[in-house]
Design a protein around this motif. Structure first.
Motif, PDB file in Angstrom:
ATOM      1  N   GLY A   1       0.795  -1.224   0.000  1.00  0.00           N
ATOM      2  CA  GLY A   1       0.000   0.000   0.000  1.00  0.00           C
ATOM      3  C   GLY A   1       0.823   1.268   0.000  1.00  0.00           C
ATOM      4  O   GLY A   1       0.318   2.343  -0.314  1.00  0.00           O
ATOM      5  N   SER A   2       2.100   1.190   0.327  1.00  0.00           N
ATOM      6  CA  SER A   2       2.918   2.395   0.387  1.00  0.00           C
ATOM      7  C   SER A   2       3.881   2.540  -0.793  1.00  0.00           C
ATOM      8  O   SER A   2       4.631   3.485  -0.854  1.00  0.00           O
ATOM      9  N   HIS A   3       3.879   1.601  -1.712  1.00  0.00           N
ATOM     10  CA  HIS A   3       4.753   1.694  -2.876  1.00  0.00           C
ATOM     11  C   HIS A   3       4.265   2.834  -3.758  1.00  0.00           C
ATOM     12  O   HIS A   3       3.073   2.945  -4.040  1.00  0.00           O
ATOM     13  N   PRO A   4       5.166   3.718  -4.213  1.00  0.00           N
ATOM     14  CA  PRO A   4       4.725   4.920  -4.941  1.00  0.00           C
ATOM     15  C   PRO A   4       4.063   4.650  -6.289  1.00  0.00           C
ATOM     16  O   PRO A   4       3.340   5.496  -6.790  1.00  0.00           O
ATOM     17  N   PHE A   5       4.263   3.489  -6.903  1.00  0.00           N
ATOM     18  CA  PHE A   5       3.668   3.214  -8.206  1.00  0.00           C
ATOM     19  C   PHE A   5       2.354   2.450  -8.104  1.00  0.00           C
ATOM     20  O   PHE A   5       1.697   2.218  -9.105  1.00  0.00           O
ATOM     21  N   LEU A   6       1.974   2.028  -6.921  1.00  0.00           N
ATOM     22  CA  LEU A   6       0.733   1.276  -6.731  1.00  0.00           C
ATOM     23  C   LEU A   6      -0.256   2.155  -5.976  1.00  0.00           C
ATOM     24  O   LEU A   6      -0.314   2.140  -4.757  1.00  0.00           O
ATOM     25  N   LEU A   7      -1.045   2.894  -6.702  1.00  0.00           N
ATOM     26  CA  LEU A   7      -1.969   3.837  -6.106  1.00  0.00           C
ATOM     27  C   LEU A   7      -3.334   3.182  -5.898  1.00  0.00           C
ATOM     28  O   LEU A   7      -3.866   2.552  -6.795  1.00  0.00           O
ATOM     29  N   GLY A   8      -3.869   3.317  -4.695  1.00  0.00           N
ATOM     30  CA  GLY A   8      -5.196   2.798  -4.398  1.00  0.00           C
ATOM     31  C   GLY A   8      -5.239   1.332  -4.013  1.00  0.00           C
ATOM     32  O   GLY A   8      -6.302   0.727  -3.986  1.00  0.00           O
ATOM     33  N   PHE A   9      -4.101   0.726  -3.697  1.00  0.00           N
ATOM     34  CA  PHE A   9      -4.061  -0.694  -3.348  1.00  0.00           C
ATOM     35  C   PHE A   9      -4.058  -0.931  -1.831  1.00  0.00           C
ATOM     36  O   PHE A   9      -3.838  -2.049  -1.383  1.00  0.00           O
ATOM     37  N   GLU A  10      -4.300   0.096  -1.044  1.00  0.00           N
ATOM     38  CA  GLU A  10      -4.284  -0.054   0.411  1.00  0.00           C
ATOM     39  C   GLU A  10      -5.320  -1.075   0.865  1.00  0.00           C
ATOM     40  O   GLU A  10      -5.088  -1.860   1.772  1.00  0.00           O
ATOM     41  N   GLN A  11      -6.488  -1.062   0.207  1.00  0.00           N
ATOM     42  CA  GLN A  11      -7.556  -1.991   0.573  1.00  0.00           C
ATOM     43  C   GLN A  11      -7.134  -3.432   0.312  1.00  0.00           C
ATOM     44  O   GLN A  11      -7.425  -4.320   1.101  1.00  0.00           O
ATOM     45  N   LEU A  12      -6.412  -3.673  -0.774  1.00  0.00           N
ATOM     46  CA  LEU A  12      -5.933  -5.016  -1.070  1.00  0.00           C
ATOM     47  C   LEU A  12      -5.007  -5.513   0.027  1.00  0.00           C
ATOM     48  O   LEU A  12      -5.097  -6.660   0.469  1.00  0.00           O
ATOM     49  N   GLU A  13      -4.133  -4.658   0.504  1.00  0.00           N
ATOM     50  CA  GLU A  13      -3.219  -5.045   1.577  1.00  0.00           C
ATOM     51  C   GLU A  13      -3.993  -5.411   2.841  1.00  0.00           C
ATOM     52  O   GLU A  13      -3.692  -6.397   3.504  1.00  0.00           O
ATOM     53  N   ARG A  14      -5.019  -4.626   3.168  1.00  0.00           N
ATOM     54  CA  ARG A  14      -5.845  -4.924   4.352  1.00  0.00           C
ATOM     55  C   ARG A  14      -6.576  -6.252   4.194  1.00  0.00           C
ATOM     56  O   ARG A  14      -6.678  -7.033   5.133  1.00  0.00           O
ATOM     57  N   MET A  15      -7.071  -6.534   2.971  1.00  0.00           N
ATOM     58  CA  MET A  15      -7.781  -7.789   2.747  1.00  0.00           C
ATOM     59  C   MET A  15      -6.836  -8.982   2.873  1.00  0.00           C
ATOM     60  O   MET A  15      -7.202 -10.016   3.422  1.00  0.00           O
ATOM     61  N   VAL A  16      -5.619  -8.851   2.382  1.00  0.00           N
ATOM     62  CA  VAL A  16      -4.651  -9.942   2.504  1.00  0.00           C
ATOM     63  C   VAL A  16      -4.316 -10.190   3.971  1.00  0.00           C
ATOM     64  O   VAL A  16      -4.265 -11.338   4.426  1.00  0.00           O
ATOM     65  N   GLU A  17      -4.117  -9.132   4.736  1.00  0.00           N
ATOM     66  CA  GLU A  17      -3.842  -9.284   6.165  1.00  0.00           C
ATOM     67  C   GLU A  17      -5.006  -9.944   6.889  1.00  0.00           C
ATOM     68  O   GLU A  17      -4.818 -10.823   7.718  1.00  0.00           O
ATOM     69  N   ARG A  18      -6.237  -9.534   6.556  1.00  0.00           N
ATOM     70  CA  ARG A  18      -7.422 -10.106   7.204  1.00  0.00           C
ATOM     71  C   ARG A  18      -7.576 -11.583   6.868  1.00  0.00           C
ATOM     72  O   ARG A  18      -7.883 -12.402   7.719  1.00  0.00           O
ATOM     73  N   THR A  19      -7.310 -11.945   5.612  1.00  0.00           N
ATOM     74  CA  THR A  19      -7.409 -13.343   5.199  1.00  0.00           C
ATOM     75  C   THR A  19      -6.350 -14.189   5.880  1.00  0.00           C
ATOM     76  O   THR A  19      -6.599 -15.327   6.283  1.00  0.00           O
ATOM     77  N   ALA A  20      -5.160 -13.651   6.058  1.00  0.00           N
ATOM     78  CA  ALA A  20      -4.082 -14.394   6.715  1.00  0.00           C
ATOM     79  C   ALA A  20      -4.408 -14.676   8.180  1.00  0.00           C
ATOM     80  O   ALA A  20      -3.936 -15.663   8.743  1.00  0.00           O
ATOM     81  N   LYS A  21      -5.237 -13.831   8.794  1.00  0.00           N
ATOM     82  CA  LYS A  21      -5.572 -14.002  10.205  1.00  0.00           C
ATOM     83  C   LYS A  21      -6.714 -14.983  10.446  1.00  0.00           C
ATOM     84  O   LYS A  21      -6.951 -15.381  11.569  1.00  0.00           O
ATOM     85  N   THR A  22      -7.451 -15.374   9.401  1.00  0.00           N
ATOM     86  CA  THR A  22      -8.565 -16.286   9.600  1.00  0.00           C
ATOM     87  C   THR A  22      -8.054 -17.649  10.004  1.00  0.00           C
ATOM     88  O   THR A  22      -6.948 -18.039   9.674  1.00  0.00           O
ATOM     89  N   GLY A  23      -8.877 -18.397  10.683  1.00  0.00           N
ATOM     90  CA  GLY A  23      -8.463 -19.666  11.255  1.00  0.00           C
ATOM     91  C   GLY A  23      -8.521 -20.830  10.297  1.00  0.00           C
ATOM     92  O   GLY A  23      -9.142 -21.836  10.604  1.00  0.00           O
ATOM     93  N   ASN A  24      -7.919 -20.740   9.133  1.00  0.00           N
ATOM     94  CA  ASN A  24      -7.864 -21.872   8.216  1.00  0.00           C
ATOM     95  C   ASN A  24      -6.822 -22.862   8.738  1.00  0.00           C
ATOM     96  O   ASN A  24      -5.641 -22.662   8.588  1.00  0.00           O
ATOM     97  N   ASP A  25      -7.303 -23.944   9.347  1.00  0.00           N
ATOM     98  CA  ASP A  25      -6.403 -24.885  10.014  1.00  0.00           C
ATOM     99  C   ASP A  25      -6.136 -26.152   9.211  1.00  0.00           C
ATOM    100  O   ASP A  25      -5.601 -27.111   9.730  1.00  0.00           O
ATOM    101  N   GLY A  26      -6.502 -26.188   7.951  1.00  0.00           N
ATOM    102  CA  GLY A  26      -6.260 -27.372   7.142  1.00  0.00           C
ATOM    103  C   GLY A  26      -7.469 -28.281   7.023  1.00  0.00           C
ATOM    104  O   GLY A  26      -7.425 -29.275   6.307  1.00  0.00           O
ATOM    105  N   TYR A  27      -8.542 -27.981   7.749  1.00  0.00           N
ATOM    106  CA  TYR A  27      -9.755 -28.790   7.674  1.00  0.00           C
ATOM    107  C   TYR A  27     -10.892 -27.938   7.148  1.00  0.00           C
ATOM    108  O   TYR A  27     -11.083 -26.835   7.632  1.00  0.00           O
ATOM    109  N   PRO A  28     -11.618 -28.404   6.214  1.00  0.00           N
ATOM    110  CA  PRO A  28     -11.430 -29.631   5.439  1.00  0.00           C
ATOM    111  C   PRO A  28     -10.392 -29.420   4.336  1.00  0.00           C
ATOM    112  O   PRO A  28     -10.152 -28.289   3.911  1.00  0.00           O
ATOM    113  N   PRO A  29      -9.813 -30.515   3.871  1.00  0.00           N
ATOM    114  CA  PRO A  29      -8.850 -30.377   2.774  1.00  0.00           C
ATOM    115  C   PRO A  29      -9.563 -29.902   1.509  1.00  0.00           C
ATOM    116  O   PRO A  29     -10.759 -30.129   1.332  1.00  0.00           O
ATOM    117  N   PHE A  30      -8.818 -29.221   0.638  1.00  0.00           N
ATOM    118  CA  PHE A  30      -9.435 -28.666  -0.569  1.00  0.00           C
ATOM    119  C   PHE A  30      -8.447 -28.657  -1.722  1.00  0.00           C
ATOM    120  O   PHE A  30      -7.243 -28.733  -1.529  1.00  0.00           O
TER     121      PHE A  30
END
Length: 145
Positions: free
Chosen positions: A7-36
């Motif tokens: 979100g802070s790279h000077p050539f990527l304008l307006g991507f702050e929301q994408l960074e927040r979504m990636v962080e939020r997804t990484a925090k979810t409790g995907n523990d490997g069940y069920p396999p996919f």
């Protein structure tokens, strides 16, 4: 040395929301069940397949909110009066989250042989060229008093 984030790279304008979504997804409790599995069915179609043995269609829910595909499974407790000598089949609730890119939509879902299939399609954006007209800069008029 300063750490550069997406979100802070000077050539990527307006991507702050994408960074927040990636962080939020990484925090979810995907523990490997069920396999996919995730497979690319064609250039613009994908399929997510989850192994959901023992779940019925009524036990599962699929929602999309703020570009997050969320698949939940919850089975009613039917263990009363049953005595298990071995319990190897998981009968627990789950929540599996996937982050969808802009333009990717759920096109359908189906159950087959204990597998839940969620089909996705990506809309192909039209190639569009936009010409920006250059105007005169705004000039503030100063009046003599």
């Amino acid at each position: 040395m300063t750490k550069l984030t997406l979100g802070s790279h000077p050539f990527l304008l307006g991507f702050e929301q994408l960074e927040r979504m990636v962080e939020r997804t990484a925090k979810t409790g995907n523990d490997g069940y069920p396999p996919f599995n995730i497979e690319q069915a064609s250039e613009h179609r994908y399929r997510i397949t989850l192994a959901v043995a023992g779940f019925t269609e009524d036990d599962l829910s699929i929602t999309v909110e703020e570009r997050q595909l969320m698949i939940r499974g919850r089975q009613p407790a039917e263990d009363e009066g049953r005595v298990f000598l071995h319990r190897g089949i998981a009968a627990r609730q789950f929540q599996r989250t996937f982050l969808l890119a802009d333009g990717v939509e759920v096109s359908g879902a189906s159950m087959e042989n204990g597998l839940l299939h969620v089909d996705l399609k990506r809309a192909v954006p039209k190639a569009e060229v936009q010409t920006i007209r250059i105007g005169k800069a705004y000039q503030k008029e100063v009046s003599d008093v």
